[in-house]
Design an enzyme around this catalytic site. Structure first.
Site, mmCIF file in Angstrom:
data_model
loop_
_atom_site.group_PDB
_atom_site.id
_atom_site.type_symbol
_atom_site.label_atom_id
_atom_site.label_comp_id
_atom_site.label_asym_id
_atom_site.label_seq_id
_atom_site.Cartn_x
_atom_site.Cartn_y
_atom_site.Cartn_z
ATOM 1 N N ASP A 52 37.377 37.395 37.111
ATOM 2 C CA ASP A 52 37.734 37.922 35.793
ATOM 3 C C ASP A 52 39.242 37.943 35.699
ATOM 4 O O ASP A 52 39.927 37.924 36.726
ATOM 5 C CB ASP A 52 37.300 39.395 35.678
ATOM 6 C CG ASP A 52 35.817 39.527 35.503
ATOM 7 O OD1 ASP A 52 35.201 38.587 35.006
ATOM 8 O OD2 ASP A 52 35.291 40.596 35.863
ATOM 9 N N ASP A 105 26.856 41.688 33.686
ATOM 10 C CA ASP A 105 27.317 40.788 34.747
ATOM 11 C C ASP A 105 26.361 40.797 35.935
ATOM 12 O O ASP A 105 26.441 39.931 36.809
ATOM 13 C CB ASP A 105 28.705 41.217 35.259
ATOM 14 C CG ASP A 105 29.795 40.925 34.253
ATOM 15 O OD1 ASP A 105 29.589 40.033 33.407
ATOM 16 O OD2 ASP A 105 30.855 41.581 34.309
ATOM 17 N N ASP A 152 32.086 43.306 36.235
ATOM 18 C CA ASP A 152 32.159 44.765 36.137
ATOM 19 C C ASP A 152 31.102 45.377 35.229
ATOM 20 O O ASP A 152 30.724 46.514 35.398
ATOM 21 C CB ASP A 152 33.568 45.193 35.689
ATOM 22 C CG ASP A 152 34.065 44.406 34.488
ATOM 23 O OD1 ASP A 152 33.213 43.856 33.760
ATOM 24 O OD2 ASP A 152 35.286 44.341 34.273
HETATM 25 P P1 ATP Z 1 37.747 39.596 31.904
HETATM 26 O O1 ATP Z 1 37.937 40.993 32.426
HETATM 27 O O2 ATP Z 1 36.392 39.068 32.034
HETATM 28 O O3 ATP Z 1 38.864 38.699 32.200
HETATM 29 P P2 ATP Z 1 38.125 40.682 29.469
HETATM 30 O O4 ATP Z 1 37.825 41.994 30.031
HETATM 31 O O5 ATP Z 1 39.468 40.357 28.972
HETATM 32 O O6 ATP Z 1 37.760 39.586 30.392
HETATM 33 P P3 ATP Z 1 36.289 41.284 27.504
HETATM 34 O O7 ATP Z 1 36.395 42.657 27.983
HETATM 35 O O8 ATP Z 1 34.969 40.645 27.313
HETATM 36 O O9 ATP Z 1 37.073 40.339 28.384
HETATM 37 O O10 ATP Z 1 37.133 41.197 26.195
HETATM 38 C C1 ATP Z 1 37.055 40.105 25.325
HETATM 39 C C2 ATP Z 1 37.849 40.380 24.078
HETATM 40 O O11 ATP Z 1 37.327 41.532 23.445
HETATM 41 C C3 ATP Z 1 39.303 40.679 24.334
HETATM 42 O O12 ATP Z 1 40.062 39.523 24.218
HETATM 43 C C4 ATP Z 1 39.666 41.652 23.228
HETATM 44 O O13 ATP Z 1 40.083 40.956 22.092
HETATM 45 C C5 ATP Z 1 38.357 42.328 22.922
HETATM 46 N N1 ATP Z 1 38.277 43.652 23.525
HETATM 47 C C6 ATP Z 1 38.429 43.969 24.815
HETATM 48 N N2 ATP Z 1 38.256 45.272 25.031
HETATM 49 C C7 ATP Z 1 37.983 45.811 23.844
HETATM 50 C C8 ATP Z 1 37.684 47.134 23.380
HETATM 51 N N3 ATP Z 1 37.643 48.154 24.204
HETATM 52 N N4 ATP Z 1 37.455 47.309 22.076
HETATM 53 C C9 ATP Z 1 37.486 46.272 21.239
HETATM 54 N N5 ATP Z 1 37.742 45.029 21.608
HETATM 55 C C10 ATP Z 1 37.991 44.780 22.876
#
Ligand code: ATP
Length: 912
Positions: free
Chosen positions: A332, A638, A634
């Protein structure tokens, strides 16, 4: 009489429940009350499952082919009247079982310690503030906050729930998740139908909720059925299984050869039956590597402890070996490759562009409009809405303690609180009626609230997701149609700088509607986009080196992220993953055939906007092309990918309990470089296991050679069975332990991953074991024959023979410190254990030679100084010859590598 914890909580309404438990939904318990209750009710831990008694465990270690052979030997010795031998053999059998027992106990303790490191946390309300506490310290009356992926820490009566679904298979065996609610139920509702309760040990499949703890520890439903949820699995590793099988096979062969030898000696040589029996028993005892299994498990246990010290908590032993063979790590991005310390640095609305000053979570800094003036949300209405959306659609809490700002919750959300705190005028959080928590499947979060008397939905999430649902954009004095080109351009421009971009939007509901719940269908269209926030999340410094180390070690690193591809490529380029130009998105993967997917999985290093299903697809595709795959994760979703991966890696800090349960390893610090440290340790452990085998087996080989040759040649057998046992025990149990502490080979992270299909005993290993056995056995035999023909006493010959084998093995230990590299090299003195055991060995050998008591028991005699010259010469010669052999083998391998492109399997020992 019904005890307090046995009340029918599900039949009470929530208010009465709170009263009965003397607690409050808004404040929770006070710290002092919680401590008092902890003393009264005890820790929230399940009673230990029934453990088999120590005596039984000890006896179990006698159930072993080797011990049977030893015991038969003891009986035969007794029948022949050799009482001392009988007693010594029995002692050896007991010592052997004791070593096995102690080992098992140590390994259990190591795993137990790790289990404690994995102890889950619970989110509770104490003194009106949310706090993360150790789940074991939860008490009845605690108000517990539940989130998707949490393991429920105690039996709770629900006070509120928002789309809360709970997976209760741990308790009911039913795998579909149960929807929960808060209304009181009939008294006779069976456990499975108590939908206003959630039970310890089950997990939140989706949604959120708040509950009050009504039963903890052994009083919970799980405690009543006394079923502990094991968090550390213990399985025998493939290598241990392989050696156990090998040991059994060797034992059978040995018994057969011993019988043959007996037949031969009895029929063709004029041995006395008693003496022949002695020799044959000696042979059986000599050939069996008594200490090997114990040593191997010590090495593994040490490996697990080392990894835990480096913050990689291995949940099952075989993974220590698998880690050494990992060929691709899928990681990730957020928090693993980056710091997960988010700061909003820019905001875009349809009217203005804002820069934000200040770093960290402290709300100190300013929002600057169009690079010239401090913005005032009271004037910039769109900005105001955007900030309200950011704080309302938010589950995190920012607190200040002695000037330090601390965040509880998701950093992506926390930084929006900080942003609002930097605004000129106060931004108030609105009270929410319903919530759709962030889900990486949907990639947004939404709340239902009320603003100026009207029901409003606020939503924040991945911009591209919101763009699909938006048809208008907010302006300070109204709304205009959504300008897709403008917004896409803005999003890309920020993402290209490596920023994570969050979109914020709202939807006003019709004036006459006042719903209590929202779901995803309410958001499909009609959104008004408020703007974007650009968030900086710097890469972790140490990760750059860790990635380079992986690349040198032939391990590919792939980033699998939910973030935008431009963000992912930019961060990837900073870290050394991918070229900053190529990436593929999750939805493109969805449309590929199995063959194309396999190709794409190999070709790309950056996978953006992925869903948890994409992770599973990618693991399968990578495995189908022969990769050994480590995958991080996480979230609840997953879990399938983590289970499927060869090494599933969960995050210790931000990971859900569900993901930890599905993983082989948990990173206590969520850091990518910890995975690399674990891989390194895995390679070290595997190398040391192999070196130990390489070291121990020739002792058995040489002794067997010596005895068989003596029987065949009709000469005296140069060692008695108890002398053989002594040699085996000192050389394998004491000396070889030093190899467990051998440092990692200098080239271990420069060679490609081990081919897991390669057999333990490669051709080269078999050659080397036989070579050393014949050298050592042959040399000793020659010395024996010459001593006997010169009329030396049997006891002297035996003593010198024993010294020869043991001292030669002491020299050989130095050969085995590296499999093929030169023994004398940089780092020669690094492993102190080798020198300590060598010293110990000398003391042991002196005592068996010169202590009268030892002489009596082992049939040895004190020998003069000149007699030591042969053992020492033999040891030195063996050392030099093996070093020469290694040099020749290195040369052959180098030439082969030069002529054949060594792109395939890199196991050099298998290749030799
Ligand atoms: P990884 O940890 O897998 O690298 P990530 O954690 O960045 O990925 P996600 O958490 O799936 O991936 O987030 C994807 C998208 O969702 C982010 O690019 C962001 O725009 C949006 N996002 C992330 N966290 C939040 C949240 N708490 N509330 C709203 N949107 C969110």
């Amino acid at each position: 009489m019904a005890k307090k914890q046995d009340k029918l909580w599900h039949a009470m309404d929530s208010q009465r429940t709170l009263e009965a438990l003397e607690t409050s939904r808004e404040q929770g318990l006070s710290g002092s009350e919680a401590t008092a209750r902890l003393n009264r009710y005890g820790r929230n831990e399940l009673p230990e499952g029934k453990k088999s008694p120590a005596a039984l465990k000890f006896v179990k270690h006698f159930n072993d082919v080797l011990i049977y052979i030893l015991l038969v030997a003891a009986v035969i010795m007794a029948l022949l009247g050799h009482w001392t031998d009988t007693i010594v053999i029995i002692i050896v059998a007991i010592v052997n079982a004791a070593i096995g027992f102690v080992q098992e106990h140590r390994a259990e303790q190591a795993l137990e310690g790790i289990k404690n490191m994995l102890s889950p946390e619970a989110q509770v309300l104490r003194d009106s503030n949310p706090a993360a506490i150790e789940a074991a310290e939860l008490v009845p009356g605690d108000i517990v906050l539940l989130n998707t992926g949490d393991r429920i820490p105690a039996d709770l009566r629900l006070l509120s729930s928002s789309n809360l679904k709970v997976e209760e298979s741990a308790l009911t065996g039913e795998s579909t998740s149960v929807e929960k609610q808060t209304e009181a139920l009939e008294e006779d509702a069976p456990l499975g139908d108590r939908t206003n309760m959630v039970f310890s040990g089950t997990t939140v499949a989706s949604g959120t909720g708040i509950g009050v703890a009504v039963a903890t520890g052994g009083k919970t439903e799980l405690g009543k059925i006394n079923q502990s949820i094991a968090s550390v699995e213990e399985i025998r590793t493939p290598l241990l299984q392989q050696t156990a099988r090998f040991g059994k096979m060797v034992s059978v062969v040995i018994v057969a050869v011993a019988a043959l030898m007996f037949g031969f000696g009895y029929g063709l040589r004029d041995y006395e039956t008693g003496e022949l029996l002695l020799s044959v028993i000696g042979l059986a005892v000599a050939a069996i590597p008594e200490g090997l299994p114990a040593i191997l498990s010590i090495i593994l246990a040490i490996g697990v402890q080392n990894m835990a010290r480096r913050k990689a908590i291995v949940r099952n032993l075989p993974s220590v070996e698998t880690l050494g063979a990992v060929s691709v790590i899928c990681s990730d991005k957020t928090g693993t490759l980056t710091k997960n310390e988010m700061t909003v640095t820019s905001v875009v609305t349809s009217m203005h562009e804002y820069g934000v000053t200040g770093t960290g979570y402290a709300p100190e800094g300013e929002i600057i409009r169009d690079e010239d003036k401090v913005a005032d949300p009271e004037q910039d209405r769109t900005l105001k809405h955007l900030l309200i959306c950011g704080v309302t659609c938010n589950d995190s809490v920012l607190t200040e303690e002695q000037g330090q700002w601390k965040l509880q919750g998701d950093p992506t959300e926390g930084c929006l609180l900080t942003l609002a705190g930097k605004a000129q005028s106060e931004v108030t959080e609105l009270k929410t009626r319903s919530k759709l928590p962030f889900d990486s499947e949907y990639k947004y979060m939404a709340v239902l609230t009320e603003y100026e008397g009207r029901s409003v939905i606020y939503i924040k999430g991945a911009p591209d997701r919101l763009f699909e649902m938006a048809d208008r954009q907010a302006e300070d004095d109204g709304e205009t149609p959504f300008d897709a080109d403008f917004w896409n351009g803005q999003m890309q421009a920020h993402a290209r700088k490596g920023q994570r971009v969050i979109g914020l939007a709202m939807k006003e509901l019709p004036e006459d509607s006042s719903p209590e719940q929202i779901d995803h269908d309410d958001l499909k269209e009609g959104l008004v986009l408020l703007g974007l926030a650009g968030i900086v999340d710097p890469p972790r410094d140490e990760v750059v080196d860790a990635i380079r180390e992986c690349q040198n070690a032939g391990i590919e690193v792939k980033m699998i992220t939910g973030d935008h591809k431009e963000t992912a490529m930019a961060i990837g380029e900073q870290l050394g993953i991918g070229d900053g130009k190529h990436s593929i998105e999750g939805r493109e993967l969805d449309n590929l055939s199995a063959e194309e997917l396999k190709e794409a999985a190999q070709k790309y290093s950056i996978f953006a906007r992925t869903s948890p299903q994409n992770k599973l697809q990618l693991v399968e595709a990578l495995q189908s092309s022969g990769n050994i795959c480590a995958m991080t994760g996480d979230g609840v979703n997953d879990a399938p990918a983590l289970k499927r991966a060869d090494v599933g890696v969960a995050m210790g800090i931000k990971g859900t309990e569900v993901s930890k349960d599905a993983s082989e390893m948990v990173l206590a610090d969520d850091n990518f470089s910890t995975i690399v440290k674990a891989v390194k340790e895995g390679r070290r452990v595997y190398d040391n296991l192999k070196k130990t085998i390489l070291f121990i087996l020739p002792t058995n080989g040489a002794e067997s050679f010596l005895i068989m040759a003596s029987i065949l040649l009709g000469t005296m057998i140069p060692l008695t069975p108890i002398q053989i046992l002594w040699v085996n025990m000192v050389s394998s149990v004491t000396v070889s332990l030093a190899l467990a502490f051998e440092r990692i080979e200098p080239g271990a992270m420069k060679r490609p991953p081990r081919n897991p299909a390669a057999p333990l005993l490669s051709g080269y290993y078999i050659f080397r074991i036989l070579f050393v056995s014949v050298l050592l056995g042959g040399g000793t035999l020659a010395m024996n024959m010459s001593m006997l023909s010169n009329g030396y006493e049997q006891a002297v010959v035996n003593t010198v023979t024993m010294q020869t084998i043991v001292l030669a093995q002491m020299f050989h230990l130095f050969n085995c410190r590296t499999e093929l590299g030169p023994a004398i090299r940089k780092g020669f003195f690094d492993n102190k254990a080798v020198f300590v055991v060598s010293g110990l060995l000398v003391v042991l050998q002196l005592s068996i030679t010169y202590l009268p008591f030892m002489n009596r028991v082992f049939g040895t005699v004190p020998i003069g100084l000149p007699y030591w010259s042969f053992p020492l010469l033999m040891g030195a010669a063996l050392f030099v010859i093996i070093e020469l052999e290694k040099a020749v083998t290195r040369g052959i391998i180098r030439r082969r590598h030069e002529s054949v492109d060594a792109s395939g399997n890199g196991d050099h020992s298998a290749a030799a």
